[in-house]
Motif scaffolding. Structure first.
Motif, short mmCIF file in Angstrom:
data_model
loop_
_atom_site.label_atom_id
_atom_site.label_comp_id
_atom_site.label_asym_id
_atom_site.label_seq_id
_atom_site.Cartn_x
_atom_site.Cartn_y
_atom_site.Cartn_z
N LYS A 26 -15.13 -0.75 -13.61
CA LYS A 26 -15.23 -2.13 -13.17
C LYS A 26 -16.35 -2.43 -12.18
N ARG A 27 -16.62 -1.46 -11.27
CA ARG A 27 -17.36 -1.85 -10.08
C ARG A 27 -18.83 -1.45 -10.03
N ARG A 37 -14.14 3.75 -9.15
CA ARG A 37 -13.63 2.69 -10.04
C ARG A 37 -14.75 2.37 -11.02
N PHE A 95 0.85 -1.19 0.00
CA PHE A 95 0.00 0.00 0.00
C PHE A 95 0.89 1.24 0.00
N VAL A 111 -14.68 -0.77 -2.13
CA VAL A 111 -14.47 -1.37 -3.45
C VAL A 111 -14.76 -0.39 -4.58
N ASP A 121 -11.17 4.66 -5.75
CA ASP A 121 -9.83 4.39 -6.27
C ASP A 121 -8.73 4.78 -5.27
N PHE A 122 -8.70 4.09 -4.14
CA PHE A 122 -7.61 4.26 -3.18
C PHE A 122 -6.99 2.88 -2.96
N ARG A 177 -19.06 -2.20 2.27
CA ARG A 177 -18.81 -2.42 0.84
C ARG A 177 -18.24 -1.19 0.16
N ARG A 194 -2.63 1.08 -6.59
CA ARG A 194 -3.86 1.02 -5.78
C ARG A 194 -4.69 -0.18 -6.22
N TYR A 195 -4.99 -1.05 -5.28
CA TYR A 195 -5.81 -2.21 -5.63
C TYR A 195 -6.70 -2.58 -4.48
N HIS A 196 -7.60 -3.53 -4.73
CA HIS A 196 -8.61 -3.90 -3.73
C HIS A 196 -8.28 -5.26 -3.16
N VAL A 197 -8.31 -5.33 -1.83
CA VAL A 197 -8.02 -6.59 -1.14
C VAL A 197 -9.31 -7.03 -0.44
N TYR A 237 -11.56 -7.63 -7.56
CA TYR A 237 -12.94 -7.21 -7.30
C TYR A 237 -13.84 -8.43 -7.09
N THR A 269 -7.49 -0.14 -1.05
CA THR A 269 -8.70 -0.51 -0.32
C THR A 269 -8.61 -1.92 0.24
#
Ligand SMILES: Cc1ncc(C[n+]2csc(CCOP(=O)(O)OP(=O)(O)O)c2C)c(N)n1
Ligand code: SF4
Ligand SMILES: [Mg+2]
Lengths: 381, 275
Positions: free
Chosen positions: B16-17, B13, A223, B63, B66-67, B60, A228-231, A241, B69
């Motif tokens: 995609k989301r 985002r 991080f 998600v 755009d950080f 939720r 920047r990505y989603h976990v 996602y 996350t």
């Protein structure tokens, strides 16, 4: 700094674990006191600040496990340590680390259970919990040290495997190995092989956080580094996602398993003693392997062709190694301080090709060389 | 309007989301936009912000933005956030939790995070119900309200989350509703700029469940309820307990200084490294 090069030091097992962790690059520890693992946190609290790391006492083991996952995502090699009751509390987050592919090391210094059990006495009752303690299908890596030096060495290896495969790795020690003191000579830092998580080599726009680069292990940025990505602990697509699409779910699950199982040849870690001509083999791990070696030496003096194989990896189960033993031995003896958690696996792999004997003790006291020797004499034929 | 939606898209985002999972009229989205506005106003870079959440409708949220996350486990967002912050104190760590998340399953972590005073900014979206699992009672459900898990009426007294966190030691505590958006943004800004552990409790409508249980048919009615039942801290100071019964006190509830764990640890580490 004064070099401790190759000089002997007297260390407690739990202290050797801390030395190994810091040598491996551990810079974050979160824990909660519990016998017989407490010393690990106490040594960490002293030594991590000096190594530029952070040690924090959390409010419980759930929090400890959450904190090490967070720290690992922020880029620190992280560890926690506990014993049975705390290990139970950590299970949900161990599954999270499997799913989100967060490298971390969890030490369980086993004491006798179930429940509060015998806080100050050894057992090996958590072997199956280490394998299947968290819910859902998953793979896991579990190492078992049998001496103070091995606790040091396997702690380094636990970090290496966690980083290499991006997976939680469990060190299953026991009260005896955790609390015993032995003189050991630690190798100089420069001679250690230290592995680090694979890192992205492409710019953020091209990085696919949960894609398969071919090894099954996606590169992992920290991080704050621009990727920047989603976990999430939800099933997810290659971008991280949430998804419920069967093709994406299936691909993720297959990759999570195969990144470890495909590498099985590198994960056959055991030490063999007197096995070249052995007609009978003792298979043991942890503190019991020590008694096993003594028993085998005494059996040899009596002319019995007995060898010992000491397992250092318990999970994934070393099918190849064990199959070799079942093919070369008439009899296998598996002594354990539980009602037969590894012997079941040995029997599963054996499929009737040789005789499997067990020696199980669950009274809180160690299995002695004498007890193993009597059993050897009874089943040797 | 056009301009404002464009501005928010910079942080979503979008490719995609979306569509998101929230029901039409849910209050969580209002909070999300307020948070984005303030982050943009202060000028944090997207890379330095880490959003950590638990599990639930409120959780939720990360998600979609755009950080960095981290959608953690139910109740445990603060434990993950503690690890992130201590491993890299330069990151701006923000947690988002539901009322069940923060005050029930995660209640222990909430009070200890406030006591420990690690620099984490937390937002508790209080819709007085378990939204995600279908309208069961939460620790903030009013006494007597019928829910899917209390079909004969809730027999338990609700928590006052803000006062709980205040008692546990948080250096900044604020409360407002999603109706009071200017104040919501002010409180978000204050908490983000505050050093140490801060918490803002945000009352938000769950139109699908708590609205139904409270006999409020639409999001508009629910927000009118928020408008009519909110009392400012200043006004509340002049009212007695009976007058305040059933009201929601909004504004800055606590703003104070205490030693901050991560800063103290940093000092200690620097001393140790010098030796
Ligand atoms: C350990 C665990 N227990 C239960 C659940 C199921 N669960 C998911 S969300 C939730 C409650 C959510 O309520 P709240 O935190 O108030 O969030 P909301 O959905 O109202 O925003 C529960 C009980 C879970 N995910 N994990
Ligand atoms: S169930 Fe309630 S809280 Fe959840 S998205 Fe719908 S309105 Fe919002
Ligand atoms: Mg809720």
């Amino acid at each position: 700094m004064k070099s401790r090069k190759q000089s002997q030091v007297l260390l407690q097992g739990n202290e050797a674990c801390v030395r190994g962790a810091i040598a491996a690059g551990c810079r974050f520890y979160a824990g909660y006191p519990i016998t017989p693992a407490t010393e690990i946190m106490e040594y960490m609290a002293r030594q991590l600040p000096e190594a530029g790391g952070v040690c924090i006492q959390m409010e419980d083991e759930i929090a400890s496990m959450g904190a090490i996952i967070g720290a690992s995502l922020a880029g620190s090699k992280s560890m926690t340590a506990t014993s049975g009751p705390g290990f139970s509390l950590m299970q949900e987050h161990i599954g999270y680390a499997c799913m989100a592919e967060v490298p971390c090391v969890v030490v369980d210094v086993m004491r006798a259970g179930p429940s509060t059990g015998l806080p100050t006495q050894a057992a090996q009752g958590d072997v199956m919990q280490a394998r299947w303690g968290t819910h859902g299908d998953h793979s896991i890596i579990v190492l078992a040290p049998s001496s103070v030096y091995e606790f040091y060495e396997l702690t380094i290896q636990a970090f290496n495997l966690a980083e290499r495969y991006r997976t939680p790795t469990i060190l299953l020690a026991d009260e005896i190995v955790g609390h015993m003191r032995e003189g050991v000579s630690l190798p100089p830092q420069g001679e250690l092989e230290i592995e680090n998580r694979p890192r992205p080599t492409v710019p953020p726009e091209w990085h696919v956080p949960y894609g398969d680069p071919g090894t099954g292990v996606p590169p992992m940025p920290a991080f704050g580094e621009g990727y920047r990505y989603h976990v999430t602990g939800l099933h997810h697509d290659v971008r991280g996602y949430p998804t419920t699409r069967p093709d994406e779910v299936q691909a993720l699950m297959r990759r999570l398993f195969s990144k470890i199982s495909n590498d099985f040849e590198r994960l056959q870690w055991c030490d063999s003693y007197f096995t070249e001509d052995a007609e009978m083999t003792v298979i043991a791990y942890g503190c019991v392997a020590r008694a096993g070696l003594q028993a085998v030496k005494e059996a040899r003096q009596k002319g019995l062709k007995v060898g010992l194989v000491k397992l250092k990896i318990l999970w994934p189960f070393m099918r190849r190694t064990i199959t070799g033993i079942t093919e070369s031995s008439r009899v296998i003896l598996v002594p354990e301080m539980n009602v037969g958690q590894i012997s079941r696996e040995v029997k599963r792999v054996n499929q009737g090709s040789c005789e499997i004997a067990t020696l199980n003790k669950i009274d809180g006291t160690a299995i002695t060389p004498g007890e193993i020797l009597s059993k050897i004499e009874e089943v040797y034929r | 309007m056009k301009e404002s939606s464009h501005f928010v898209h910079k942080y979503l985002r979008s490719s995609k989301r979306f569509p998101h999972i929230w029901c039409a009229g849910c209050g969580i989205g209002i909070f999300m936009q307020a948070l984005i506005r303030v982050i943009d106003k202060i000028g944090y870079s997207k890379d330095e912000v880490v959003l950590v959440s638990g599990i639930g409708c409120s959780s939720r949220l990360p998600v979609y933005v755009d950080f960095n996350t981290l959608h953690a486990t139910h109740g445990r967002a603060l434990t993950f956030a503690t690890g992130v912050k201590l491993a890299n104190p330069r990151l701006k760590v923000i947690t988002i939790m539901g009322d069940g998340d923060a005050a029930s399953i995660g209640g222990n972590h909430l009070i200890h995070a406030a006591r420990r005073n690690v620099e984490i900014v937390s937002f508790v979206i209080n819709n007085q119900v378990y939204g995600m699992t279908g309208g069961q009672s939460s620790p903030t459900t009013p006494y007597g309200l019928k829910t899917t898990s209390a079909p004969y009426g809730n027999l338990e007294a609700p928590f006052d989350i803000s006062r709980l966190v205040e008692a546990a030691g948080a250096v900044f505590v604020g409360r407002t509703t999603v109706y009071h958006t200017p104040q919501l943004e002010r409180l978000i800004e204050k908490s983000l700029k505050k050093d140490g552990f801060s918490m803002v409790e945000v009352l938000a409508q769950c139109v699908t469940y708590s609205g139904r249980w409270m006999g409020l048919a639409s999001p508009v009615e629910m927000m009118a309820w928020q408008r009519d039942n909110a009392i400012t801290v200043e006004k509340a100071a002049e009212m007695n307990e009976t007058e305040l019964a059933g009201k929601v006190v909004i504004g800055v509830l606590v703003d104070r200084e205490r030693p901050i764990y991560d800063k103290e640890y940093g000092k200690l580490a620097r001393e140790k490294l010098k030796v």
